[in-house]
Design an enzyme around this catalytic site. Structure first.
Site, mmCIF file in Angstrom:
data_model
loop_
_atom_site.group_PDB
_atom_site.id
_atom_site.type_symbol
_atom_site.label_atom_id
_atom_site.label_comp_id
_atom_site.label_asym_id
_atom_site.label_seq_id
_atom_site.Cartn_x
_atom_site.Cartn_y
_atom_site.Cartn_z
ATOM 1 N N GLY A 87 -19.912 10.349 -42.463
ATOM 2 C CA GLY A 87 -21.040 11.282 -42.596
ATOM 3 C C GLY A 87 -22.385 10.594 -42.448
ATOM 4 O O GLY A 87 -22.532 9.412 -42.778
ATOM 5 N N ARG A 151 -15.443 10.273 -37.461
ATOM 6 C CA ARG A 151 -14.544 9.974 -38.578
ATOM 7 C C ARG A 151 -13.175 9.437 -38.135
ATOM 8 O O ARG A 151 -12.227 9.472 -38.911
ATOM 9 C CB ARG A 151 -14.350 11.229 -39.433
ATOM 10 C CG ARG A 151 -15.580 11.634 -40.232
ATOM 11 C CD ARG A 151 -15.212 12.584 -41.356
ATOM 12 N NE ARG A 151 -16.380 13.058 -42.064
ATOM 13 C CZ ARG A 151 -16.979 12.396 -43.061
ATOM 14 N NH1 ARG A 151 -16.516 11.243 -43.448
ATOM 15 N NH2 ARG A 151 -18.041 12.907 -43.654
ATOM 16 N N ASP A 182 -13.926 4.352 -47.211
ATOM 17 C CA ASP A 182 -12.785 4.313 -46.288
ATOM 18 C C ASP A 182 -13.102 3.465 -45.056
ATOM 19 O O ASP A 182 -12.265 2.682 -44.606
ATOM 20 C CB ASP A 182 -12.408 5.731 -45.845
ATOM 21 C CG ASP A 182 -11.748 6.509 -46.980
ATOM 22 O OD1 ASP A 182 -11.041 5.889 -47.797
ATOM 23 O OD2 ASP A 182 -11.950 7.740 -47.056
ATOM 24 N N THR A 209 -23.332 5.841 -47.699
ATOM 25 C CA THR A 209 -22.899 7.192 -48.038
ATOM 26 C C THR A 209 -23.892 7.805 -49.014
ATOM 27 O O THR A 209 -24.294 7.149 -49.991
ATOM 28 C CB THR A 209 -21.471 7.302 -48.639
ATOM 29 O OG1 THR A 209 -21.237 8.675 -48.968
ATOM 30 C CG2 THR A 209 -21.220 6.460 -49.868
ATOM 31 N N ILE A 210 -24.279 9.032 -48.725
ATOM 32 C CA ILE A 210 -25.199 9.709 -49.651
ATOM 33 C C ILE A 210 -24.518 9.936 -50.992
ATOM 34 O O ILE A 210 -25.171 10.113 -52.010
ATOM 35 C CB ILE A 210 -25.687 11.070 -49.095
ATOM 36 C CG1 ILE A 210 -24.518 12.038 -48.877
ATOM 37 C CG2 ILE A 210 -26.519 10.884 -47.840
ATOM 38 C CD1 ILE A 210 -24.931 13.482 -48.781
ATOM 39 N N ASP A 211 -23.165 9.932 -50.998
ATOM 40 C CA ASP A 211 -22.416 10.303 -52.209
ATOM 41 C C ASP A 211 -22.656 9.346 -53.381
ATOM 42 O O ASP A 211 -22.418 9.702 -54.531
ATOM 43 C CB ASP A 211 -20.911 10.340 -51.917
ATOM 44 C CG ASP A 211 -20.554 11.354 -50.848
ATOM 45 O OD1 ASP A 211 -21.464 12.064 -50.388
ATOM 46 O OD2 ASP A 211 -19.375 11.430 -50.472
ATOM 47 N N MET A 256 -23.712 18.466 -52.400
ATOM 48 C CA MET A 256 -22.761 17.603 -51.703
ATOM 49 C C MET A 256 -22.496 16.339 -52.522
ATOM 50 O O MET A 256 -23.241 16.029 -53.452
ATOM 51 C CB MET A 256 -23.332 17.224 -50.353
ATOM 52 C CG MET A 256 -22.291 16.964 -49.332
ATOM 53 S SD MET A 256 -23.033 16.696 -47.725
ATOM 54 C CE MET A 256 -22.098 17.830 -46.737
ATOM 55 N N ARG A 258 -18.925 14.885 -52.248
ATOM 56 C CA ARG A 258 -17.472 14.768 -52.254
ATOM 57 C C ARG A 258 -16.934 14.642 -53.667
ATOM 58 O O ARG A 258 -17.246 15.469 -54.511
ATOM 59 C CB ARG A 258 -17.030 13.604 -51.385
ATOM 60 C CG ARG A 258 -15.668 13.852 -50.773
ATOM 61 C CD ARG A 258 -15.054 12.610 -50.227
ATOM 62 N NE ARG A 258 -15.706 12.087 -49.045
ATOM 63 C CZ ARG A 258 -15.568 12.572 -47.823
ATOM 64 N NH1 ARG A 258 -14.805 13.608 -47.605
ATOM 65 N NH2 ARG A 258 -16.176 12.009 -46.802
ATOM 66 N N GLU A 317 -20.037 19.109 -55.624
ATOM 67 C CA GLU A 317 -19.101 19.564 -54.587
ATOM 68 C C GLU A 317 -17.634 19.329 -54.972
ATOM 69 O O GLU A 317 -16.760 20.142 -54.702
ATOM 70 C CB GLU A 317 -19.434 18.781 -53.311
ATOM 71 C CG GLU A 317 -18.653 19.113 -52.105
ATOM 72 C CD GLU A 317 -19.112 18.263 -50.906
ATOM 73 O OE1 GLU A 317 -19.761 18.823 -50.031
ATOM 74 O OE2 GLU A 317 -18.822 17.053 -50.852
ATOM 75 N N GLU A 430 -28.518 19.385 -45.309
ATOM 76 C CA GLU A 430 -29.995 19.340 -45.228
ATOM 77 C C GLU A 430 -30.546 17.945 -45.526
ATOM 78 O O GLU A 430 -31.655 17.600 -45.113
ATOM 79 C CB GLU A 430 -30.626 20.295 -46.258
ATOM 80 C CG GLU A 430 -30.337 21.765 -46.070
ATOM 81 C CD GLU A 430 -28.995 22.197 -46.645
ATOM 82 O OE1 GLU A 430 -28.166 21.324 -46.977
ATOM 83 O OE2 GLU A 430 -28.769 23.416 -46.739
ATOM 84 N N GLY A 431 -29.781 17.163 -46.294
ATOM 85 C CA GLY A 431 -30.334 15.896 -46.793
ATOM 86 C C GLY A 431 -29.831 14.665 -46.074
ATOM 87 O O GLY A 431 -30.348 13.571 -46.274
ATOM 88 N N ARG A 432 -28.820 14.834 -45.222
ATOM 89 C CA ARG A 432 -28.159 13.630 -44.707
ATOM 90 C C ARG A 432 -28.908 12.946 -43.566
ATOM 91 O O ARG A 432 -28.630 11.798 -43.248
ATOM 92 C CB ARG A 432 -26.736 13.958 -44.253
ATOM 93 C CG ARG A 432 -25.881 14.511 -45.370
ATOM 94 C CD ARG A 432 -24.418 14.427 -45.051
ATOM 95 N NE ARG A 432 -24.077 14.987 -43.756
ATOM 96 C CZ ARG A 432 -22.847 15.029 -43.269
ATOM 97 N NH1 ARG A 432 -21.854 14.535 -43.982
ATOM 98 N NH2 ARG A 432 -22.601 15.558 -42.100
#
Ligand code: FBP
Length: 557
Positions: A87, A151, A182, A209-211, A256, A258, A317, A430-432
């Site tokens: 992502g 991906r 990953d 990763t934004i996560d 978001m 994950r 999320e 919107e943020g990525r």
């Protein structure tokens, strides 16, 4: 019509491109790598050691200024291939710019190749040379569009061999994989493969990763988290202000991120909503969907009793994966889908019948009680890593519908006297691709430049690591962490696999504690904070601030 008109950049883009990212002092001249002690994997040491005989146990590396060298220099050109994987996350372009400036500083004849649309580009030999002209177009801007991302899982020997052909043809010394947990796992597997084969190709990972779930005691945060959470917090602040102006809606906002709830927690700390669900807490308390619903209904009813028929609820999320009962169901569904690759070709009704015929009696009951739309969303195609595509599950609607039912029941019993009108939002895509905040612009550039220094130091199977991030950028520490150090074995796609351990929200950590100590007040009163848009120009206090999570994790009071 003047086609060039459409190519013009916004004023912000033009001004932003001349921003010079700040580099840690250690990287501002020639460096030497200082080796730490040999390392161990995060878990399952024996298994990981067997799978990574050539790259297991490597020492951590820290760069310090090399006072004996006059300048950064390599006699040979240092050709590098770069891949964006997974992502989008703000700052990816700056990583590439940092690599470019790094290899050019080493030797002006070095070349940078971008493999297009993710790992697929390496396998299919689809690439472009990233010249200075291209690089300068993308400095400090968001998105991954310079080379695209994908991906595709890079895990098979045939893929590694196909990749090797183009690597040799282009005289590439190292591949840099910019990705999440990953993708960095795959970087480690690729590094091991090339080292075992004794081919002179290094592989370096970069934590993206934004996560925010690719972190541990050595990696303080993945890039992109800072910008994405600032952007979501701006949007949440705007919704809160609207909510506080009209005083007529409850806004259910899914965020978001994950599996982990880092994004929801960070946004809660920045905006002080009336309610925020933290998936990790739900799991720790063994809560069911009904428990979460009842708790939100309790807060809605208490506000209504004071005439406040409005509020904001943040939902991570990945919430459903944290409910033990739902987790069991998802795990079984993952295995069923992995064993039946033609599942998605079935008609919708057939899919449901097929799943019901395969599930254990306990999970079958659970599946049947879910609203059909949500049940179906749980069986949609997995991503190439075998994960449920959580962004497709409309948890915000599921929760608000269930809360509405609960409130109706409470109304009938005389325990709820207010109104409950809802609006739904999902803030993710919107943020990525936002233009990186100063923090991410600096961090990413340093990660890229540092990756080049790791390559020059001969490292492979390492992740580029920049630390002490709560300090000013010039004081950041630079070095490399062996990727195997972050690994353990996990059940994926029906098999035990070596993977980088995902970092979930630590319920004993300071960020969660600060939230937990404030949430009852935020629920009762209206304590919204409106962070406003990311600022790129102005006082460092405003432009260079880090996330609340990083601030608290690094000892902020
Ligand atoms: P990465 O882990 O690859 O950085 O992706 C993170 C993420 O943005 C998640 O937050 C989200 O669930 C997912 O990607 C969405 O994936 P896609 O872009 O394939 O829809």
């Amino acid at each position: 019509m003047d086609i060039l008109k459409f190519k013009q950049k916004s004023i912000l883009q033009q001004l932003r491109s001349s921003y010079q990212p700040k580099l840690p002092a250690a990287l501002q001249g020639p460096v030497k790598a200082v080796e730490g002690a040999a390392t161990q994997s995060a878990g399952d040491q024996e298994d990981i050691k067997k799978l990574f005989p050539c790259t297991y146990g490597l020492p951590e590396l820290t760069f310090v200024r090399d006072e004996n060298a006059a300048s950064i220099h390599s006699d040979e050109p240092c050709n590098v291939g770069v891949i964006l994987s997974g992502g989008q996350a703000p700052g990816g372009h700056n990583v590439i710019c940092g690599i470019f400036d790094g290899i050019k500083a080493l030797n002006e004849n070095s070349r940078l190749y971008g493999f297009l649309m993710g790992p697929e580009g390496l396998i299919e030999h689809d690439y472009k040379e990233l010249t200075r002209e291209i690089i300068d177009e993308y400095r400090n801007c968001g998105g991954f569009d310079m080379i695209g991302s994908g991906r595709t899982k890079l895990e098979k020997h045939e893929q590694f061999e196909k990749g090797l052909e183009i690597i040799m043809q282009l005289g590439i010394k190292a591949i840099v994989i910019i990705g999440g947990d990953d993708s960095n796992t795959n970087a480690a597997v690729l590094a091991e493969y090339y080292k075992a084969k004794n081919v002179p190709v290094q592989v370096i990972g970069v934590p993206k990763t934004i996560d925010g779930d690719l972190k541990n005691e050595k990696v303080e945060i993945s890039f992109g988290f800072d910008t994405a959470t600032k952007l979501y917090s701006e949007l949440i602040g705007n919704v809160e202000r609207d909510c506080n102006s009209a005083k007529k809606y409850w806004h259910f906002i899914k965020l978001m991120g994950r599996s982990a709830s880092h994004i929801a927690l960070e946004c809660a700390l920045q905006t002080q909503p009336n309610y925020c669900v933290i998936g990790e807490e739900v799991a720790a308390k063994g809560m069911y969907l009904d428990d979460v619903v009842n708790d939100i209904a309790r807060v809605v009813a208490a506000r209504a009793a004071k005439g406040r028929n409005y509020g904001t609820v943040l939902i991570p999320e990945g919430l459903v994966e944290f409910m033990p009962a739902m987790r069991k169901l998802i795990d079984e569904l993952n295995d069923i889908l992995a064993e039946n690759p033609n599942f998605s070709k079935l008609h919708l009704d057939e899919q449901r019948d097929f799943v019901l015929s395969k599930l254990s009696p306990e999970n079958k009951r659970r599946f049947e009680t879910l609203p059909p739309t949500v049940a179906r969303q749980l069986t949609l195609d997995r991503d190439p890593h075998g994960n449920v595509q959580l962004s497709l599950i409309e948890t915000e609607k599921l929760l608000s519908e269930m809360v509405a039912k609960k409130l109706q029941k409470m109304k009938d019993e005389g325990r709820f006297v207010g109104k409950f009108k809802t609006q739904h939002h999902f803030f993710g895509y919107e943020g990525r691709c936002a233009d990186p905040s100063n923090f991410d612009a600096d961090y990413c550039y340093a990660l890229g430049f540092n990756a080049t220094m790791l390559i020059n130091a001969g490292a492979t199977g390492y992740m580029s690591a920049i630390r002490h991030l709560a300090k000013p950028a010039t004081e950041w520490e630079a070095g490399g962490i062996p990727i195997t150090m972050m690994m353990n074995m996990e059940h994926r796609n029906g098999k035990q696999k070596p993977v980088i351990k995902k970092a979930l929200v630590d319920l004993n950590g300071k960020p969660f504690q600060v939230f937990a100590n404030s949430r009852e007040l935020w629920a009762k009163e209206t304590c919204y904070i409106y962070p406003g848009p990311i600022q790129y120009f102005g006082s460092p206090e405003m432009c260079d601030q880090t996330s609340c999570t990083l601030y608290y994790e690094q000892g902020g009071k």
